[in-house]
Design a protein around this motif. Sequence first.
Motif, PDB file in Angstrom:
ATOM      1  N   THR A 112      13.553   3.104  -0.127  1.00 37.67           N
ATOM      2  CA  THR A 112      14.217   4.081   1.388  1.00 37.67           C
ATOM      3  C   THR A 112      12.688   3.088   1.695  1.00 37.67           C
ATOM      4  OG1 THR A 112      15.583   5.344  -0.269  1.00 37.67           O
ATOM      5  CG2 THR A 112      14.338   6.288   1.913  1.00 37.67           C
TER       6      THR A 112
ATOM      7  N   ALA B 203       1.014   4.219  -2.898  1.00 38.38           N
ATOM      8  CA  ALA B 203       1.007   5.321  -2.351  1.00 38.38           C
ATOM      9  C   ALA B 203       2.295   6.610  -2.345  1.00 38.38           C
ATOM     10  CB  ALA B 203       0.509   5.635  -0.900  1.00 38.38           C
ATOM     11  N   ASN B 204       2.868   5.964  -2.660  1.00 37.09           N
ATOM     12  CA  ASN B 204       4.524   6.880  -2.733  1.00 37.09           C
ATOM     13  C   ASN B 204       5.233   7.305  -4.305  1.00 37.09           C
ATOM     14  OD1 ASN B 204       7.222   7.458  -2.343  1.00 37.09           O
ATOM     15  ND2 ASN B 204       8.117   6.423  -2.988  1.00 37.09           N
TER      16      ASN B 204
ATOM     17  N   ASP C 141       1.098  -1.464   0.278  1.00 41.05           N
ATOM     18  CA  ASP C 141      -0.266  -0.224   0.173  1.00 41.05           C
ATOM     19  C   ASP C 141       0.793   1.462  -0.479  1.00 41.05           C
ATOM     20  OD1 ASP C 141      -2.569  -1.512   0.506  1.00 41.05           O
ATOM     21  OD2 ASP C 141      -2.878  -1.611   2.476  1.00 41.05           O
ATOM     22  N   LEU C 142       2.079   1.058   0.668  1.00 39.39           N
ATOM     23  CA  LEU C 142       2.809   2.534   0.845  1.00 39.39           C
ATOM     24  C   LEU C 142       3.721   2.370   0.080  1.00 39.39           C
ATOM     25  CD1 LEU C 142       3.487   0.961   4.727  1.00 39.39           C
ATOM     26  CD2 LEU C 142       2.608   3.678   3.253  1.00 39.39           C
TER      27      LEU C 142
ATOM     28  N   GLU D  97      11.403  -0.459   9.709  1.00 42.84           N
ATOM     29  CA  GLU D  97      12.236  -0.411  11.250  1.00 42.84           C
ATOM     30  C   GLU D  97      11.191   0.038  11.983  1.00 42.84           C
ATOM     31  OE1 GLU D  97      15.217   0.067  12.180  1.00 42.84           O
ATOM     32  OE2 GLU D  97      16.110  -0.847  10.538  1.00 42.84           O
TER      33      GLU D  97
ATOM     34  N   LYS E  92      12.461   0.572   3.482  1.00 45.33           N
ATOM     35  CA  LYS E  92      13.527   0.246   4.284  1.00 45.33           C
ATOM     36  C   LYS E  92      12.309   1.157   6.145  1.00 45.33           C
ATOM     37  CE  LYS E  92      18.164   0.712   4.989  1.00 45.33           C
ATOM     38  NZ  LYS E  92      18.120   1.202   6.207  1.00 45.33           N
ATOM     39  N   LEU E  93      12.600   2.513   5.709  1.00 45.74           N
ATOM     40  CA  LEU E  93      11.940   2.979   6.841  1.00 45.74           C
ATOM     41  C   LEU E  93      10.663   2.509   8.011  1.00 45.74           C
ATOM     42  CD1 LEU E  93      12.498   6.550   5.641  1.00 45.74           C
ATOM     43  CD2 LEU E  93      13.850   5.607   7.588  1.00 45.74           C
ATOM     44  N   PHE E  94       9.877   2.011   6.709  1.00 46.84           N
ATOM     45  CA  PHE E  94       9.038   1.284   7.319  1.00 46.84           C
ATOM     46  C   PHE E  94       9.101  -0.068   8.553  1.00 46.84           C
ATOM     47  CE2 PHE E  94       6.267   5.051   5.337  1.00 46.84           C
ATOM     48  CZ  PHE E  94       5.143   4.781   6.573  1.00 46.84           C
TER      49      PHE E  94
ATOM     50  N   GLY F  46       7.244   9.768  -4.359  1.00 47.14           N
ATOM     51  CA  GLY F  46       8.816  10.832  -4.072  1.00 47.14           C
ATOM     52  C   GLY F  46       8.638  10.860  -3.413  1.00 47.14           C
ATOM     53  N   PRO F  47       9.634  12.148  -2.738  1.00 46.32           N
ATOM     54  CA  PRO F  47      11.408  12.345  -4.127  1.00 46.32           C
ATOM     55  C   PRO F  47      12.162  11.499  -2.973  1.00 46.32           C
ATOM     56  CG  PRO F  47      10.799  13.785  -2.404  1.00 46.32           C
ATOM     57  CD  PRO F  47      10.244  13.055  -2.296  1.00 46.32           C
ATOM     58  N   TYR F  48      11.508  10.554  -2.494  1.00 43.11           N
ATOM     59  CA  TYR F  48      12.181   8.644  -1.251  1.00 43.11           C
ATOM     60  C   TYR F  48      11.698   7.618  -2.665  1.00 43.11           C
ATOM     61  CZ  TYR F  48      13.817  10.562   3.010  1.00 43.11           C
ATOM     62  OH  TYR F  48      14.698  11.245   3.991  1.00 43.11           O
TER      63      TYR F  48
END
Lengths: 94, 94
Positions: A68, A59-60, A55-56, A75, A71-73, A62-64
Amino acid sequence: MDEINSLRAEIDAINLQILELLSRRAEVVVKIGEAQSQQGLSHYDPAREEQMLKDLSKANKGPYPEATIKKLFKEIFKASLDLEEQQDKKVLLV
Amino acid sequence: MDEINSLRAEIDAINLQILELLSRRAEVVVKIGEAQSQQGLSHYDPAREEQMLKDLSKANKGPYPEATIKKLFKEIFKASLDLEEQQDKKVLLV
């Protein structure tokens, strides 16, 4: 340097908003963990994590890059699982 | 299970809000990176990172312990630095 300082003030404000959302998210996680423990369900649910990452990624904008965000989620998910396990220990100690 | 599903819907909504804030933060980071490159400044600024962690620890009211908040934000800082370095490479290629 003035431009950088003013952009950094924006970052500071966003940091606090992210902290607030992380904390709100963690409160909901604790409730989920309690419900799971009551129902004898495992806290770790890889299919659910996979779905959230899907889902993320969708929805993304950018700019990531997608990697990335994942990886952040991951964590955040790990921190959430730790929190649920801490909560179980607290309940056992009561 | 209904309670868990309804709490999970809350998590899904918060995830998207965190994604939005991370993306907005990254846009500001890219601007800072550009300004730093123009002024010949390094992107990596450990004193600035230390100050942000201090501010976040102070603002943190839980449920995540301070160490978790620091860990999560250090990952965000790392992702931001990577983004600035990617941006420099793009500029060099133009």
